[in-house]
Design a protein around this motif. Structure first.
Motif, PDB file in Angstrom:
ATOM      1  N   GLU A  14       0.596   4.219  -2.656  1.00 37.99           N
ATOM      2  CA  GLU A  14       0.340   5.471  -2.470  1.00 37.99           C
ATOM      3  C   GLU A  14       1.718   6.645  -3.065  1.00 37.99           C
ATOM      4  OE1 GLU A  14      -1.506   8.772  -1.565  1.00 37.99           O
ATOM      5  OE2 GLU A  14      -2.274   6.973  -1.189  1.00 37.99           O
ATOM      6  N   ARG A  15       2.820   5.871  -3.223  1.00 41.48           N
ATOM      7  CA  ARG A  15       3.810   6.716  -3.755  1.00 41.48           C
ATOM      8  C   ARG A  15       3.606   6.942  -5.312  1.00 41.48           C
ATOM      9  NH1 ARG A  15      10.249   5.697  -2.464  1.00 41.48           N
ATOM     10  NH2 ARG A  15      11.056   7.793  -3.966  1.00 41.48           N
ATOM     11  N   ARG A  37       0.798   6.888  -6.620  1.00 36.31           N
ATOM     12  CA  ARG A  37      -0.400   7.612  -6.807  1.00 36.31           C
ATOM     13  C   ARG A  37       0.128   9.115  -6.622  1.00 36.31           C
ATOM     14  NH1 ARG A  37      -3.592   5.350  -3.381  1.00 36.31           N
ATOM     15  NH2 ARG A  37      -4.938   4.038  -5.237  1.00 36.31           N
ATOM     16  N   THR A  38       0.741   9.360  -5.728  1.00 40.19           N
ATOM     17  CA  THR A  38       1.431  10.751  -5.388  1.00 40.19           C
ATOM     18  C   THR A  38       2.083  11.533  -6.590  1.00 40.19           C
ATOM     19  OG1 THR A  38       1.782  10.166  -3.004  1.00 40.19           O
ATOM     20  CG2 THR A  38       3.154  12.008  -3.966  1.00 40.19           C
ATOM     21  N   LEU A  57       0.649  -1.300  -0.077  1.00 33.42           N
ATOM     22  CA  LEU A  57      -0.073  -0.146   0.008  1.00 33.42           C
ATOM     23  C   LEU A  57       0.909   1.111   0.252  1.00 33.42           C
ATOM     24  CD1 LEU A  57      -2.861  -0.995   2.300  1.00 33.42           C
ATOM     25  CD2 LEU A  57      -3.053  -0.639  -0.044  1.00 33.42           C
ATOM     26  N   ARG A  58       1.966   1.306   0.701  1.00 30.50           N
ATOM     27  CA  ARG A  58       2.882   2.443   0.682  1.00 30.50           C
ATOM     28  C   ARG A  58       3.413   2.522  -0.546  1.00 30.50           C
ATOM     29  NH1 ARG A  58       3.880   1.016   5.982  1.00 30.50           N
ATOM     30  NH2 ARG A  58       5.271  -0.550   5.665  1.00 30.50           N
TER      31      ARG A  58
END
Length: 104
Positions: free
Chosen positions: A36-37, A39-40, A32-33
């Motif tokens: 998210e990276r 996605r950022t 998930l991290r």
């Protein structure tokens, strides 16, 4: 050259036909991290993280053990999602540079 080719040359055993549901060391929270990276930084997502996880895990099971083993054997720089090392260096994360484009 594939990881399996390197493993064959070095005599490292591995499962040549792992099942997609076999366990992997990378946990869902670390996955998930990573999502998210991405996605950022604007990476286009075709699936939710929940939908993607079984596919990601199903592919990762094919290379994770060998990637971790080879990274440990060569004592590669510790990095997120890449397993433990022999050295005591802390995990190193690369910094993504600012996206600067030419003006003219």
């Amino acid at each position: 050259m594939r990881l399996r080719d390197i493993a064959d040359i070095r005599g490292i055993p591995y499962d040549a036909d792992p099942r997609p549901e076999d366990p992997v060391r990378l946990g869902y929270e670390d996955f998930l991290r990573g999502v998210e990276r991405m996605r950022t930084y604007g990476y286009p997502m075709e699936r939710t993280a929940e939908e993607a996880w079984p596919h990601f895990r199903g592919w990762r099971v094919n290379y994770e053990t060998l990637a971790y083993r080879l990274a440990q054997d060569i004592d590669a720089v510790p990095a997120p999602w890449s397993g433990s090392r022999r050295s005591t260096l802390s995990v190193w994360s690369s910094l993504t540079p600012v996206d600067r484009r030419p003006t003219g």
